[in-house]
Design a protein around this motif. Sequence first.
Motif, PDB file in Angstrom:
ATOM      1  N   GLU A  78       1.086  -1.281   0.102  1.00  0.00           N
ATOM      2  CA  GLU A  78      -0.053   0.179  -0.104  1.00  0.00           C
ATOM      3  C   GLU A  78       0.746   1.166   0.022  1.00  0.00           C
ATOM      4  O   GLU A  78       0.533   2.446  -0.633  1.00  0.00           O
ATOM      5  CB  GLU A  78      -0.933   0.098   1.135  1.00  0.00           C
TER       6      GLU A  78
ATOM      7  N   LYS B 134       4.031   1.464  -1.295  1.00  0.00           N
ATOM      8  CA  LYS B 134       4.667   1.525  -2.436  1.00  0.00           C
ATOM      9  C   LYS B 134       3.593   2.220  -3.549  1.00  0.00           C
ATOM     10  O   LYS B 134       3.801   2.795  -4.527  1.00  0.00           O
ATOM     11  CB  LYS B 134       5.086   0.338  -3.151  1.00  0.00           C
ATOM     12  N   LYS B 135       2.039   1.461  -3.510  1.00  0.00           N
ATOM     13  CA  LYS B 135       1.266   2.155  -4.373  1.00  0.00           C
ATOM     14  C   LYS B 135       1.114   3.555  -4.163  1.00  0.00           C
ATOM     15  O   LYS B 135       0.810   4.296  -5.280  1.00  0.00           O
ATOM     16  CB  LYS B 135       0.171   1.153  -4.096  1.00  0.00           C
ATOM     17  N   ARG B 136       0.725   4.098  -3.064  1.00  0.00           N
ATOM     18  CA  ARG B 136       0.913   5.362  -2.569  1.00  0.00           C
ATOM     19  C   ARG B 136       1.798   6.312  -3.308  1.00  0.00           C
ATOM     20  O   ARG B 136       1.628   7.280  -3.855  1.00  0.00           O
ATOM     21  CB  ARG B 136       0.636   5.718  -1.126  1.00  0.00           C
ATOM     22  N   LYS B 137       3.119   6.162  -3.135  1.00  0.00           N
ATOM     23  CA  LYS B 137       4.062   6.485  -3.569  1.00  0.00           C
ATOM     24  C   LYS B 137       4.058   6.450  -5.161  1.00  0.00           C
ATOM     25  O   LYS B 137       4.473   7.655  -5.619  1.00  0.00           O
ATOM     26  CB  LYS B 137       5.421   6.022  -3.245  1.00  0.00           C
ATOM     27  N   PHE B 138       3.631   5.503  -5.815  1.00  0.00           N
ATOM     28  CA  PHE B 138       3.453   5.512  -7.360  1.00  0.00           C
ATOM     29  C   PHE B 138       2.525   6.462  -7.594  1.00  0.00           C
ATOM     30  O   PHE B 138       2.688   7.311  -8.676  1.00  0.00           O
ATOM     31  CB  PHE B 138       3.396   4.117  -7.676  1.00  0.00           C
ATOM     32  N   GLU B 139       1.320   6.355  -7.088  1.00  0.00           N
ATOM     33  CA  GLU B 139       0.184   7.306  -7.373  1.00  0.00           C
ATOM     34  C   GLU B 139       0.505   8.886  -7.098  1.00  0.00           C
ATOM     35  O   GLU B 139       0.116   9.548  -8.126  1.00  0.00           O
ATOM     36  CB  GLU B 139      -1.172   7.060  -6.530  1.00  0.00           C
ATOM     37  N   GLU B 140       1.452   9.164  -6.168  1.00  0.00           N
ATOM     38  CA  GLU B 140       1.742  10.666  -5.898  1.00  0.00           C
ATOM     39  C   GLU B 140       2.722  10.839  -6.963  1.00  0.00           C
ATOM     40  O   GLU B 140       2.614  12.072  -7.397  1.00  0.00           O
ATOM     41  CB  GLU B 140       2.254  10.441  -4.406  1.00  0.00           C
ATOM     42  N   SER B 141       3.641   9.970  -7.393  1.00  0.00           N
ATOM     43  CA  SER B 141       4.729  10.384  -8.363  1.00  0.00           C
ATOM     44  C   SER B 141       3.821  10.376  -9.860  1.00  0.00           C
ATOM     45  O   SER B 141       4.320  11.241 -10.586  1.00  0.00           O
ATOM     46  CB  SER B 141       5.736   9.539  -8.427  1.00  0.00           C
ATOM     47  N   GLU B 142       2.864   9.608 -10.046  1.00  0.00           N
ATOM     48  CA  GLU B 142       1.997   9.846 -11.545  1.00  0.00           C
ATOM     49  C   GLU B 142       1.573  11.160 -11.338  1.00  0.00           C
ATOM     50  O   GLU B 142       1.474  11.871 -12.178  1.00  0.00           O
ATOM     51  CB  GLU B 142       0.834   8.660 -11.406  1.00  0.00           C
ATOM     52  N   GLN B 143       1.040  11.686 -10.039  1.00  0.00           N
ATOM     53  CA  GLN B 143       0.119  12.836  -9.902  1.00  0.00           C
ATOM     54  C   GLN B 143       1.304  13.958 -10.485  1.00  0.00           C
ATOM     55  O   GLN B 143       0.997  14.900 -11.282  1.00  0.00           O
ATOM     56  CB  GLN B 143      -0.388  13.058  -8.868  1.00  0.00           C
TER      57      GLN B 143
END
Length: 177
Positions: free
Chosen positions: A149, A151-160
């Motif tokens: 979770e 890693k997913k949050r970090k990925f989503e933040e970097s995508e944004q």
Amino acid sequence: MEKAFELAEVKNDKKAQYGSYYLKDEASYWWDSTKALLKGEAISWEKFTELFLEKYLRSYMQDRLEMRFLDLKQENMTLAEYEVKFSELARFVPEYVNTEVKKVKIFQQGLKPWIRSQVALLEIRTYAALVQKAMIVEGEREITKRESEGKKRKFEESEQDQGSSKFRGKFGKNVGS
């Protein structure tokens, strides 16, 4: 009562005597008459509890508790909650848990499938070891879940962040500037 026996170091052959001492009123009268019917027969603690439960835990209630025990599944409980419920109900159906093998088998059958599949591979023979290993499996799953979770949050933040920089890159300046 068992804890009191252990603390006072009561020998097995004296447990029924000590236990019956604490009976009051109707239960005490019941025990006196039951003892008289047994005519001096040595009464073990197991026999005493069997007779007591037979008298005060009617067969209807005994059957309901037995069914609750046999139907018990971990489902949405934590392993600790499941273990407490298992132990609580097991007291009323000693014939199902009177050996380590039986206790392990029934406890393991009630585990969540993903925990059961992990501990089944270990071929655990004692109840304490099974509970411990199942708790480890459950704990590791929680750690893995939290890590994924994160890693997913970090990925989503970097995508944004990348999305907003792409937007600025296409149009030069930020909109509204």
